[in-house]
Design an enzyme around this catalytic site. Structure first.
Site, PDB file in Angstrom:
ATOM      1  N   GLN A   1       2.483 -59.572  -9.100  1.00 57.97           N
ATOM      2  CA  GLN A   1       1.043 -59.677  -9.283  1.00 57.97           C
ATOM      3  C   GLN A   1       0.720 -60.701 -10.359  1.00 57.97           C
ATOM      4  OE1 GLN A   1      -0.097 -55.682 -10.480  1.00 57.97           O
ATOM      5  NE2 GLN A   1       1.622 -55.591 -11.908  1.00 57.97           N
TER       6      GLN A   1
ATOM      7  N   PRO B   1      -9.329 -45.662  -0.652  1.00 56.20           N
ATOM      8  CA  PRO B   1      -9.397 -46.153   0.728  1.00 56.20           C
ATOM      9  C   PRO B   1      -8.179 -46.930   1.198  1.00 56.20           C
ATOM     10  CG  PRO B   1     -11.494 -46.481  -0.358  1.00 56.20           C
ATOM     11  CD  PRO B   1     -10.543 -46.005  -1.410  1.00 56.20           C
TER      12      PRO B   1
ATOM     13  N   ASP C   1       8.284 -49.786  -5.511  1.00 53.73           N
ATOM     14  CA  ASP C   1       7.001 -49.768  -4.833  1.00 53.73           C
ATOM     15  C   ASP C   1       6.707 -48.311  -4.466  1.00 53.73           C
ATOM     16  OD1 ASP C   1       4.973 -49.721  -2.857  1.00 53.73           O
ATOM     17  OD2 ASP C   1       5.445 -51.761  -2.241  1.00 53.73           O
ATOM     18  N   VAL C   2       5.658 -47.753  -5.049  1.00 54.97           N
ATOM     19  CA  VAL C   2       5.353 -46.337  -4.835  1.00 54.97           C
ATOM     20  C   VAL C   2       5.264 -45.995  -3.352  1.00 54.97           C
ATOM     21  CG1 VAL C   2       3.512 -44.610  -5.061  1.00 54.97           C
ATOM     22  CG2 VAL C   2       4.234 -45.940  -7.044  1.00 54.97           C
TER      23      VAL C   2
ATOM     24  N   ASP D   1       6.473 -47.608 -11.272  1.00 50.57           N
ATOM     25  CA  ASP D   1       5.679 -48.829 -11.242  1.00 50.57           C
ATOM     26  C   ASP D   1       6.543 -49.940 -10.669  1.00 50.57           C
ATOM     27  OD1 ASP D   1       2.946 -49.916 -12.864  1.00 50.57           O
ATOM     28  OD2 ASP D   1       4.432 -51.444 -12.377  1.00 50.57           O
TER      29      ASP D   1
ATOM     30  N   ASP E   1      -2.457 -43.650 -10.547  1.00 49.29           N
ATOM     31  CA  ASP E   1      -3.105 -44.702 -11.336  1.00 49.29           C
ATOM     32  C   ASP E   1      -2.885 -46.041 -10.645  1.00 49.29           C
ATOM     33  OD1 ASP E   1      -4.518 -45.844 -13.369  1.00 49.29           O
ATOM     34  OD2 ASP E   1      -2.913 -45.763 -14.859  1.00 49.29           O
TER      35      ASP E   1
END
Length: 303
Positions: free
Chosen positions: A36, A166, A143-144, A111, A161
């Site tokens: 990111q 959506p 990656d959750v 995370d 968190d």
């Protein structure tokens, strides 16, 4: 006349047709990690702030308001919480509030961005207060949405968190089922659910997210404070199967007594009076939520 062209600003399109502009005092970090785009920026009005993919996540000025509101309503009103799981939370600011509760023996953070977590340790100390050094903290870089179906441990409270509700099912089909699978019996799932302003676009997005997760839990409680940095009311959702859990069954004095007994002093924002206020929703919004949740929304009965 002030030369506005010489000003450096951070822009946040917090709502459709609404743009927040923030004067920059110092750019501390601006880097693309493998996961990111990370910006840590000191703003004139808000102090050190955290931005991920150009979206504001937290500010030094009101991080305590956001994270105390996220962690403490469920933790103070649930007895014997020992094992907690945080999806995301790589800035360690939410964990900084969870760790205040001495019954908690494990705070598992999942995370996906190791580089961001290292930047947070170095530059976001006013948010996390060196919480990452606590020996109850466990960090797994995953990656959750890929890792969640493989988790075989149970947790008393799970905190989401991450992104707003959506998008969960688009990233992991039937996400609610997998969240339920990592909860201990009668456990609680607490999710940050984004913009709670009573305007059309965020309201539709929030209700759509509720509809996705509604089949997997028996009861839902919805609350949130106004976050000045975000310029909107931040919604949190507590989902549980425990019919005994009722965050509105406690008086302000009872909540204040629990705070004093369990952690003493040190909270800046969360209190009995703020707790009651955060659960106050407009009649219109409560009616629309009830249309989605039906009798899974006992909060509807409260004025």
């Amino acid at each position: 006349m002030e030369d506005i062209m010489a000003r450096i600003m951070m822009l946040d399109d917090c709502d459709k047709s609404v743009l927040n502009c923030h004067d920059v005092e110092e750019v501390i970090v601006r880097v693309q990690t493998p996961r990111q785009f990370v910006e840590i920026v000191k703003l004139c009005a808000w102090g050190v702030t955290e931005w991920l993919d150009h979206s504001p996540q937290a500010s030094e000025a009101d991080s305590r308001l956001y994270h105390e509101s996220f962690a403490h309503p469920v933790l103070f009103l649930t007895s014997g919480v020992k094992d907690t799981l945080v999806f995301g939370g790589g800035d360690f600011a939410l964990a900084a509030e969870i760790r205040r509760h001495h019954t908690v023996r494990r705070i598992q953070i999942i995370d996906w961005d190791r580089e961001f977590m290292e930047l947070a340790k170095k530059h976001l100390g006013t948010l996390h207060r060196n919480t990452w050094k606590d020996n109850r903290i466990r960090v797994r870089v995953e990656d959750v949405f890929e890792y969640l179906p493989r988790i075989n441990k149970k947790f008393h409270v799970v905190f989401g968190d991450l992104v707003d509700l959506p998008s969960w099912n688009s990233l992991l089909p039937d996400a609610g089922k997998h969240i339920k699978n990592v909860l201990a019996p009668n456990g609680r799932f607490v999710n940050q659910s984004g913009n709670g302003n009573d305007i059309e676009a965020p309201r539709k997005a929030f209700l759509a997210g509720l509809a996705e997760i509604a089949p997997h839990f028996r009861f839902f409680w919805i609350y949130g404070p106004d976050i000045p940095f975000f310029r909107y009311r931040q919604f949190f959702v507590i989902a549980t199967d425990d019919e005994r859990f009722n965050p509105l069954a406690f008086t302000e004095a009872e909540i204040n007594s629990r705070i004093k007994r369990r952690i003493g002093t040190g909270l800046e924002e969360y209190s009995g009076i703020r707790h009651r206020g955060m659960f106050a929703l407009s009649r219109k919004y409560r009616t629309e939520i009830r249309a989605v949740l039906g009798n899974k929304f006992p909060q509807y009965e409260y004025i």
